[in-house]
Write an enzyme that holds these catalytic residues in place. Structure first.
Site, PDB file in Angstrom:
ATOM      1  N   HIS A 166      -3.071  -8.347  -0.758  1.00 18.21           N
ATOM      2  CA  HIS A 166      -4.756  -7.907  -0.455  1.00 18.21           C
ATOM      3  C   HIS A 166      -5.988  -8.443  -1.308  1.00 18.21           C
ATOM      4  CE1 HIS A 166      -2.611  -5.930   2.656  1.00 18.21           C
ATOM      5  NE2 HIS A 166      -2.358  -4.436   1.117  1.00 18.21           N
ATOM      6  N   HIS A 184      -7.064  -0.557   6.386  1.00 19.43           N
ATOM      7  CA  HIS A 184      -6.153  -0.333   6.168  1.00 19.43           C
ATOM      8  C   HIS A 184      -5.489   0.916   6.083  1.00 19.43           C
ATOM      9  CE1 HIS A 184      -2.106  -0.808   4.309  1.00 19.43           C
ATOM     10  NE2 HIS A 184      -2.163  -2.060   2.887  1.00 19.43           N
ATOM     11  N   GLU A 212      -2.419  -4.084  10.666  1.00 16.92           N
ATOM     12  CA  GLU A 212      -3.373  -4.238  10.006  1.00 16.92           C
ATOM     13  C   GLU A 212      -3.310  -5.543  10.469  1.00 16.92           C
ATOM     14  OE1 GLU A 212      -2.273  -4.966   5.604  1.00 16.92           O
ATOM     15  OE2 GLU A 212      -1.124  -3.211   6.540  1.00 16.92           O
TER      16      GLU A 212
END
Length: 395
Positions: free
Chosen positions: A140, A211, A360
């Site tokens: 991420h 998220h 996601e």
């Protein structure tokens, strides 16, 4: 001339005070169904002050968002009996997010959602390194991804939030000054519409996503004692015939196998936990579901705004439903495998193993190192675009 009595004056004053408390201006604490206090989200972080904002629609749906990480803090939506509950995990104050061992609750993710193998990639002959924060890999966007910053925020009305952030050249090792804009809109169709735009002055990988950790039982009342109920009984549909299997380090192998005949097949509704303990290598590698599914849609539609239904989750007892639409080529489904009893969140609840799921919308993991995957490289003069809609309803 008619005079105004003292009780009448008091009533007028009280009405004025109540009205002032629900104004959007930055000087007041909003009255929210969630019970969150704005002052608990006002803290200076790296020289910028975070805040709390509230989105509402005509149906009584309410979403609270903090500028720290542009993250969704609460999301109040009704069940089939009309009872509202909060369907996302998180904390009652911004410090909870700052200190959490799970840094991604409700957050905006970037520059690169999902994993980059060993945090390294080569672009136009130059080599780049992202700090590892998931074993040997970068997850991420590295340890200080977009969830770690206070975003510049503007609220033009009660349904809209605009976020902007400049990720400077070299941020977490990525090249180029990346200017990002996100708009969150709560519609009267109970949709949270998220639009992403980004531009750069150097070629760079970009893969943004959202998220939130969902539990459609409700995170306030959908509990056993002080523990959230698991999401294993939620019925999940993923409109995807293929997926990207991963090695034990959760990096894609590069294969694109069919889901048919495997526990990865969610083309028809299946309880999330129905096959979670199957003797299947991918479930062992991911400690459950933590994989990228390739949506049944043309990859060339990515960024065009042409929407497809990617996923649908149903909690049968409450009747709450979450639908996800996107123009992206893939979706990551994560089943809360790494939550445990150490996570204490809103309302004093324990966020135990598999008490939330994430959906996601995104490009494939590790695309900068996988030439066969759709490209995630953004170049000067281009605009990255991404549209995702989360819709709540009941059945």
């Amino acid at each position: 001339m008619k005079t105004t009595t003292i009780p009448a004056l008091l009533a007028i004053s009280l009405l004025f005070a109540m009205t002032a408390c629900i104004k959007i201006e930055h000087t007041v604490i909003p009255i929210t169904k969630s019970g969150l206090l704005r002052t608990d989200f006002q803290q200076e972080i790296d020289g910028k002050k975070s805040d709390l904002y509230v989105l509402t629609n005509k149906n009584g749906v309410e979403i609270a968002v903090t500028s720290y990480g542009a993250r969704v803090v609460s999301w109040l939506t009704p069940d089939r009996a009309g009872k509202f509950d909060d369907i996302v995990l998180g904390y009652d104050n911004v410090q909870g997010y700052v200190a959490s061992a799970e840094p991604y609750f409700g957050a905006a993710i970037g520059r690169y959602g999902n994993r980059i193998a060993k945090g390294r990639f080569t672009l136009d002959g130059a080599h780049y390194a992202i700090p590892a924060n998931n074993g040997e890999n970068a997850l991420h966007g590295g340890p200080r991804g977009f969830q770690s910053f206070v975003w510049d925020t503007r609220q033009p009305d009660h349904r809209t939030l605009e976020f902007t952030h400049l990720s400077q050249d070299g941020d977490q090792g990525f090249p180029g000054n990346l200017q990002v804009k996100m708009v969150y809109t709560l519609t009267d169709d109970n949709e949270l519409k998220i639009t992403y735009e980004a531009t750069t002055d150097k070629p760079t990988p970009v893969n943004l996503t959202h998220h939130s950790f969902f539990n459609l039982h409700g995170t306030r009342d959908g509990t056993d004692g002080d523990r959230l109920r698991t999401i294993n009984d939620h019925l999940l549909t993923l409109h995807a015939s293929h997926y990207t299997p991963v090695a034990p380090d959760l990096i894609p192998t590069g294969e694109l196998p069919a889901v048919e005949g495997t526990p990865m097949d969610f083309r028809a509704p299946v309880p999330i936990g129905a096959r979670i303990n199957a003797d299947f290598t991918q479930l062992k590698n991911g400690a459950g579901y933590d994989h990228n599914w390739i949506l049944d849609r043309p990859a060339t539609d990515a960024g065009t705004g042409k929407l497809y239904l990617a996923a649908r989750a149903v909690e049968p007892a409450s009747g709450r439903v979450l639908e996800v639409r996107t123009d992206q080529p893939a979706i990551q489904f994560y089943g809360g495998n790494f939550l445990n009893d150490t996570f204490k969140g809103k309302h004093g609840k324990t966020y135990a193993h598999r008490t939330a799921f994430c959906l996601e919308t995104q490009h494939y993991p590790d695309s900068p190192n996988q030439p066969a995957f759709p490209s995630t490289i953004l170049r000067p003069g281009q605009t990255y675009r991404h549209l995702c809609i989360y819709k709540t309803l009941v059945e």
